[in-house]
Design a protein around this motif. Structure first.
Motif, mmCIF file in Angstrom:
data_model
loop_
_atom_site.group_PDB
_atom_site.id
_atom_site.type_symbol
_atom_site.label_atom_id
_atom_site.label_comp_id
_atom_site.label_asym_id
_atom_site.label_seq_id
_atom_site.Cartn_x
_atom_site.Cartn_y
_atom_site.Cartn_z
ATOM 1 N N TYR A 164 0.846 -1.334 -0.146
ATOM 2 C CA TYR A 164 -0.060 -0.218 0.109
ATOM 3 C C TYR A 164 0.722 1.123 0.034
ATOM 4 O O TYR A 164 0.419 2.464 0.059
ATOM 5 N N ILE A 165 2.258 1.166 0.041
ATOM 6 C CA ILE A 165 3.038 2.344 -0.071
ATOM 7 C C ILE A 165 3.358 2.763 -1.411
ATOM 8 O O ILE A 165 4.042 1.873 -2.074
ATOM 9 N N PRO A 166 2.959 3.940 -1.747
ATOM 10 C CA PRO A 166 3.490 4.195 -3.176
ATOM 11 C C PRO A 166 4.974 4.660 -3.448
ATOM 12 O O PRO A 166 5.599 4.654 -2.265
ATOM 13 N N ASP A 167 5.290 4.831 -4.611
ATOM 14 C CA ASP A 167 6.749 5.207 -4.637
ATOM 15 C C ASP A 167 7.145 6.331 -4.024
ATOM 16 O O ASP A 167 6.286 7.554 -4.222
ATOM 17 N N GLY A 168 8.263 6.593 -3.523
ATOM 18 C CA GLY A 168 8.864 7.768 -3.187
ATOM 19 C C GLY A 168 9.637 7.647 -1.698
ATOM 20 O O GLY A 168 9.730 6.358 -1.309
#
Length: 254
Positions: A164-168
């Protein structure tokens, strides 16, 4: 419940990777490195687990993935066998440069891991020394950062949170003490031991004392957050999922 494979990655990328910082911060560890007659690059190659190399010189330690550049290697038949090296000092099977791997493992490497253990599992007496307390807390921060990434990539429960962690880049740190970056790319987490240029989310502890209390479970995250002692900004859902993985870190390292 702990998964043996994930524990092996925590040991490789969390615990032993902190040797990099230990050899940079602690005089006793620096002295061990300065005593090396020549560079040694020790590879731990674990079947169905991590393969990493720790490069030791008189200037310190650097960890890299894979076995490239290793001067000696020790193989482990399973993650459980590798974990036994950390828990019970049971070595694996020397696979390259047997004389060097055994002499280094039983000599400088054991000295360094003993020093690391003293800082990561400190006694109450040691913590009375302010300099030791500070270094112990900072080293624990680096270990936790590595463990977050190791579990986010391998632990079945933590991988759900990582998905659930988006790129970044997520910045974690202790104000004026140390910072790490948790870099997410396609739900794979990587630790970078420096402050990111453009974080998408930030979680920062106000003091070393607060960080130590949170790491040891003697302070309430919610209470300190409400008191303004934990600073959060940016994409809070990234931090929320990192905190879920932190709960698993406590299971593995507690």
């Amino acid at each position: 419940m702990k998964e043996a494979k994930s524990m092996a990655f925590v040991n490789a990328y969390g615990v032993l990777a902190t040797l990099e910082n230990l050899c940079d911060m602690v005089d006793e560890a620096k002295a061990v490195c300065r005593g090396l007659k020549k560079p040694v690059s020790l590879c731990f190659d674990v079947t169905d687990g991590p393969c990493v190399t720790y490069h030791f010189t008189q200037d310190g330690c650097k960890m890299t993935e894979g076995d490239y550049g290793c001067t000696c290697k020790m193989k482990f038949a399973s993650p459980e066998k590798f974990n036994a090296l950390i828990d019970d000092s049971k070595p694996g099977i020397p696979a390259k440069n047997i004389a060097q791997v055994l002499s280094f493992l039983m000599g400088p490497f054991t000295k360094l891991t003993n020093i690391l253990t003293k800082y990561l599992m400190p006694s109450e007496e040691d913590l009375k020394d302010k300099d030791f307390f500070r270094k112990s807390t900072i080293l624990t921060m680096y270990t936790i950062g590595g463990a977050i990434c190791a579990l986010g990539n391998t632990d079945s429960i933590s991988k759900l949170s990582a998905s659930y962690i988006p790129d970044g880049d997520i910045q974690m740190g202790i104000t004026d003490a140390c910072y790490v970056t948790i870099r997410a790319r396609d739900h794979h987490l990587e630790l970078i031991k420096e402050k990111p240029d453009t974080p998408r989310a930030v979680m920062e502890f106000k003091t070393v004392e607060l960080a130590n209390a949170l790491f040891n479970g003697t302070a309430s995250t919610m209470a300190e957050l409400c008191a303004g002692n934990i600073y959060m900004c940016g994409m809070i859902n990234m931090i929320d999922n990192i905190n879920r993985i932190l709960d698993r870190v406590a299971v593995y390292l507690g």
